[in-house]
Design a protein around this motif. Structure first.
Motif, short mmCIF file in Angstrom:
data_model
loop_
_atom_site.label_atom_id
_atom_site.label_comp_id
_atom_site.label_asym_id
_atom_site.label_seq_id
_atom_site.Cartn_x
_atom_site.Cartn_y
_atom_site.Cartn_z
N VAL A 39 -9.73 4.50 -16.53
CA VAL A 39 -8.91 4.55 -15.31
C VAL A 39 -8.85 3.17 -14.66
O VAL A 39 -7.80 2.72 -14.21
CB VAL A 39 -9.46 5.62 -14.35
N HIS A 40 -9.99 2.49 -14.63
CA HIS A 40 -10.05 1.15 -14.05
C HIS A 40 -9.19 0.17 -14.86
O HIS A 40 -8.47 -0.65 -14.30
CB HIS A 40 -11.51 0.68 -14.00
N LYS A 41 -9.25 0.29 -16.18
CA LYS A 41 -8.49 -0.62 -17.04
C LYS A 41 -6.98 -0.45 -16.83
O LYS A 41 -6.24 -1.43 -16.80
CB LYS A 41 -8.85 -0.36 -18.50
N VAL A 42 -6.52 0.79 -16.69
CA VAL A 42 -5.08 1.05 -16.57
C VAL A 42 -4.58 0.89 -15.13
O VAL A 42 -3.54 0.28 -14.89
CB VAL A 42 -4.72 2.46 -17.11
N ASN A 47 -6.81 0.28 -6.63
CA ASN A 47 -5.69 1.23 -6.53
C ASN A 47 -6.17 2.67 -6.54
O ASN A 47 -5.67 3.51 -5.78
CB ASN A 47 -4.70 1.01 -7.67
N VAL A 48 -7.14 2.97 -7.40
CA VAL A 48 -7.68 4.33 -7.46
C VAL A 48 -8.38 4.66 -6.15
O VAL A 48 -8.20 5.77 -5.60
CB VAL A 48 -8.64 4.48 -8.67
N SER A 49 -9.13 3.71 -5.61
CA SER A 49 -9.81 3.93 -4.34
C SER A 49 -8.81 4.22 -3.22
O SER A 49 -8.98 5.17 -2.44
CB SER A 49 -10.65 2.69 -3.99
N LYS A 50 -7.76 3.41 -3.13
CA LYS A 50 -6.73 3.63 -2.10
C LYS A 50 -6.08 5.00 -2.25
O LYS A 50 -5.84 5.71 -1.27
CB LYS A 50 -5.64 2.54 -2.19
N MET A 51 -5.77 5.35 -3.50
CA MET A 51 -5.12 6.64 -3.75
C MET A 51 -6.01 7.80 -3.31
O MET A 51 -5.55 8.74 -2.64
CB MET A 51 -4.79 6.78 -5.24
N LEU A 52 -7.29 7.72 -3.67
CA LEU A 52 -8.21 8.80 -3.30
C LEU A 52 -8.38 8.89 -1.78
O LEU A 52 -8.45 9.99 -1.23
CB LEU A 52 -9.57 8.61 -3.98
#
Length: 176
Positions: A39-42, A47-52
């Motif tokens: 997930v981090h690579k893609v 971005n994942v943190s902001k989305m969550l």
């Protein structure tokens, strides 16, 4: 995760302390490092943190599952991701539906050849003229059914991989 326990997969990969209330900890446990790594690579950790953070807590688990699925799909198909996989499966379904329709038509043809008068009709069977006319209609249907024009590949085994479209990119544009 707090003191005393091992850091989540995210904090371990990013080499940082896993603070109490870490947004990644509930979804990326330390015993499954690949899940966060892909997930981090893609998408990137920020971005994942902001989305969550933008999602209600009860939807975060589903969002993480979607991100992991899409990240894996993007690794296999960087252009289309899971849309490419979905399109490929839709093509397979269409191909199998066509094969099924051809097989059903072929079965009907064989049934009619074996017993052309046994098929139910709405014509009054007590009148000889109508029976004769009904038989002529079935014969016409048989003579007009040109199963030789159907490609041979549709009659072979459904499980044969040669019958399925192998290249997911051979399809109409997904964006038009």
């Amino acid at each position: 995760m707090g003191s005393g326990s091992s850091p989540c997969a995210s904090c371990r990969l990013l080499r940082r302390r896993c603070a109490k209330g870490c947004i990644f900890a509930p979804y990326f446990p330390s015993d499954d490092p690949h899940k966060f790594a892909i997930v981090h690579k893609v998408f990137g950790a920020s971005n994942v943190s902001k989305m969550l953070q933008e999602l209600p807590i009860h939807q975060r688990g589903d969002a993480v599952s979607s991100l992991v699925y899409e990240a894996n799909a993007r690794m296999r198909d960087p252009v289309y991701g899971c849309v490419g996989a979905i399109s490929f499966l839709q093509n397979q379904v269409s191909e199998l539906q066509m094969q099924l329709a051809v097989a059903q038509a072929e079965t009907l043809c064989f049934q009619m050849q074996q017993d052309p008068v046994a098929l139910p009709t709405q014509i009054d069977q007590h009148q000889h003229h109508h029976q004769h006319q009904d038989h002529d209609q079935k014969s016409l249907l048989l003579s007009n059914s040109d199963f030789n024009s159907i490609p041979h590949q549709y009659f072979s085994s459904f499980a044969s991989p040669s019958n399925v479209i192998q290249d997911p990119l051979k399809r109409e544009s997904l964006w038009t």
